[in-house]
Design a protein around this motif. Structure first.
Motif, PDB file in Angstrom:
ATOM      1  N   LEU A 102      -6.543   5.155 -11.018  1.00 43.10           N
ATOM      2  CA  LEU A 102      -5.086   5.068 -11.145  1.00 43.10           C
ATOM      3  C   LEU A 102      -4.354   6.274 -10.572  1.00 43.10           C
ATOM      4  O   LEU A 102      -3.133   6.276 -10.479  1.00 43.10           O
ATOM      5  CB  LEU A 102      -4.709   4.914 -12.630  1.00 43.10           C
ATOM      6  N   LEU A 103      -5.104   7.286 -10.168  1.00 44.70           N
ATOM      7  CA  LEU A 103      -4.510   8.554  -9.735  1.00 44.70           C
ATOM      8  C   LEU A 103      -4.096   8.501  -8.264  1.00 44.70           C
ATOM      9  O   LEU A 103      -4.825   7.990  -7.421  1.00 44.70           O
ATOM     10  CB  LEU A 103      -5.529   9.681  -9.941  1.00 44.70           C
ATOM     11  N   ALA A 116       5.738  15.592 -10.506  1.00 47.79           N
ATOM     12  CA  ALA A 116       5.260  14.210 -10.656  1.00 47.79           C
ATOM     13  C   ALA A 116       6.419  13.224 -10.711  1.00 47.79           C
ATOM     14  O   ALA A 116       7.364  13.408 -11.470  1.00 47.79           O
ATOM     15  CB  ALA A 116       4.406  14.095 -11.915  1.00 47.79           C
ATOM     16  N   VAL A 117       6.335  12.181  -9.917  1.00 46.91           N
ATOM     17  CA  VAL A 117       7.342  11.106  -9.946  1.00 46.91           C
ATOM     18  C   VAL A 117       6.929  10.030 -10.944  1.00 46.91           C
ATOM     19  O   VAL A 117       7.728   9.584 -11.767  1.00 46.91           O
ATOM     20  CB  VAL A 117       7.533  10.506  -8.543  1.00 46.91           C
ATOM     21  N   ASN A 118       5.669   9.615 -10.887  1.00 48.23           N
ATOM     22  CA  ASN A 118       5.144   8.590 -11.791  1.00 48.23           C
ATOM     23  C   ASN A 118       4.086   9.212 -12.703  1.00 48.23           C
ATOM     24  O   ASN A 118       3.108   9.784 -12.225  1.00 48.23           O
ATOM     25  CB  ASN A 118       4.524   7.442 -10.995  1.00 48.23           C
ATOM     26  N   LYS A 129       0.300   4.057  -8.299  1.00 43.30           N
ATOM     27  CA  LYS A 129      -0.616   5.179  -8.415  1.00 43.30           C
ATOM     28  C   LYS A 129       0.164   6.329  -9.048  1.00 43.30           C
ATOM     29  O   LYS A 129       1.299   6.605  -8.666  1.00 43.30           O
ATOM     30  CB  LYS A 129      -1.171   5.594  -7.051  1.00 43.30           C
ATOM     31  N   PHE A 130      -0.455   7.004  -9.994  1.00 46.78           N
ATOM     32  CA  PHE A 130       0.266   7.976 -10.807  1.00 46.78           C
ATOM     33  C   PHE A 130       0.023   9.402 -10.312  1.00 46.78           C
ATOM     34  O   PHE A 130      -1.103   9.785  -9.993  1.00 46.78           O
ATOM     35  CB  PHE A 130      -0.138   7.827 -12.266  1.00 46.78           C
ATOM     36  N   ILE A 169       7.983   7.190 -16.464  1.00 49.54           N
ATOM     37  CA  ILE A 169       6.786   7.298 -17.294  1.00 49.54           C
ATOM     38  C   ILE A 169       6.362   5.923 -17.790  1.00 49.54           C
ATOM     39  O   ILE A 169       7.182   5.127 -18.248  1.00 49.54           O
ATOM     40  CB  ILE A 169       7.049   8.240 -18.479  1.00 49.54           C
ATOM     41  N   THR A 170       5.061   5.647 -17.693  1.00 44.63           N
ATOM     42  CA  THR A 170       4.466   4.452 -18.270  1.00 44.63           C
ATOM     43  C   THR A 170       3.586   4.892 -19.425  1.00 44.63           C
ATOM     44  O   THR A 170       2.692   5.725 -19.249  1.00 44.63           O
ATOM     45  CB  THR A 170       3.620   3.693 -17.238  1.00 44.63           C
ATOM     46  N   ALA A 171       3.838   4.360 -20.603  1.00 44.66           N
ATOM     47  CA  ALA A 171       3.069   4.691 -21.804  1.00 44.66           C
ATOM     48  C   ALA A 171       2.313   3.454 -22.259  1.00 44.66           C
ATOM     49  O   ALA A 171       2.900   2.374 -22.370  1.00 44.66           O
ATOM     50  CB  ALA A 171       4.010   5.181 -22.910  1.00 44.66           C
ATOM     51  N   ILE A 172       1.011   3.592 -22.505  1.00 47.75           N
ATOM     52  CA  ILE A 172       0.223   2.450 -22.971  1.00 47.75           C
ATOM     53  C   ILE A 172      -0.469   2.796 -24.287  1.00 47.75           C
ATOM     54  O   ILE A 172      -0.806   3.954 -24.547  1.00 47.75           O
ATOM     55  CB  ILE A 172      -0.821   1.980 -21.934  1.00 47.75           C
ATOM     56  N   ASP A 173      -0.662   1.785 -25.117  1.00 47.32           N
ATOM     57  CA  ASP A 173      -1.449   1.949 -26.347  1.00 47.32           C
ATOM     58  C   ASP A 173      -2.031   0.605 -26.739  1.00 47.32           C
ATOM     59  O   ASP A 173      -1.359  -0.421 -26.635  1.00 47.32           O
ATOM     60  CB  ASP A 173      -0.606   2.515 -27.489  1.00 47.32           C
ATOM     61  N   SER A 174      -3.285   0.625 -27.184  1.00 52.93           N
ATOM     62  CA  SER A 174      -3.974  -0.616 -27.539  1.00 52.93           C
ATOM     63  C   SER A 174      -3.628  -1.113 -28.939  1.00 52.93           C
ATOM     64  O   SER A 174      -3.845  -2.283 -29.258  1.00 52.93           O
ATOM     65  CB  SER A 174      -5.496  -0.408 -27.451  1.00 52.93           C
TER      66      SER A 174
END
Length: 231
Positions: free
Chosen positions: A146-147, A37-39, A104-105, A63-68
């Motif tokens: 997003l995939l 995996a690249v992204n 796209k991940f 890596i993109t990390a998200i949290d609400s």
């Protein structure tokens, strides 16, 4: 009150306002097939443990990390900054429903909230543990959008939810690629499931995995799996 969970190549600063490091996340971070995996997208990053594990396992990834939750976002930011992988991880304060990205991940990873919102609210960490902001349908629907075409998704969840999640995934043309049934103790009951999904409808690899031989005595497979992380 703060405390530090020490791994071989990074530390996780923890506090009582954010759900702490647990075995489920460590297993998910080890099981996920992220090598190509690249992204990578980490949904609901919490302390940031999954992003840091992915960064260690795949040096070529971004890596993109998200949290609400602002407390989790702030804590993850600090943990990323203090790690040797800070240049590889972008942290965003956003819930999944509002998250928009042109990328796209190749791998999407998530240890989702397990409990339905009509159950008694957890006194601590209700958003991390209950489906207040993130339910399974939203998770799978948005993950599919997003995939990347050849991408994969890795989740871990209670065995009771397996059929529901597979049926929802099939609705969005995502299919089981790898299933690992997780037993807490030898000869015990299956408690958790690791599920890896892709767009390819082909044969599913199915395994069992045991964490403990007996109480607090780890199996060789668990020690081998986690040897790059635990001290």
């Amino acid at each position: 009150m703060n405390n530090i969970f020490k791994f071989k190549k990074f530390n996780i600063l923890q506090n009582n306002s954010v759900f702490k490091v647990g075995t489920d996340s460590v297993l998910l971070g080890c099981f996920a097939e992220i090598q190509e995996a690249v992204n990578i997208l980490d949904i609901g990053t919490g302390t940031g443990i999954l992003s840091l594990m992915c960064a260690q396992r795949n040096p070529n990834s971004q890596i993109t990390a998200i949290d609400s939750e602002i407390n989790a976002y702030s804590l993850a930011l600090e943990n990323f900054k203090n790690s040797p992988f800070s240049h590889k991880i972008t942290c965003i304060h956003s819930d999944l429903n509002s998250f928009v990205c042109d990328t796209k991940f190749d791998y999407i990873i998530c240890n989702p909230p397990y409990f339905k919102i009509y159950e008694k609210l957890h006194r601590k960490h209700p958003v991390a543990r209950q489906q207040i902001k993130l339910n399974y349908n939203l998770l799978i629907k948005k993950s599919e959008l997003l995939l990347s075409e050849k991408g994969k998704i890795g989740y871990i969840f209670p065995i009771e939810n397996e059929q529901e999640i597979i049926e929802m995934s099939n609705h969005y043309n995502l299919f089981p690629k790898h299933i690992i049934y997780i037993l807490g103790i030898k000869n015990g009951k299956i408690k958790r499931v690791f599920l890896e999904l892709s767009r390819e409808e082909n044969k599913t690899t199915i395994e069992n995995f045991v964490i403990e031989k007996r109480s607090r005595v780890w199996t060789d497979e668990y020690k081998n799996l986690t040897s790059d992380f635990y001290l």
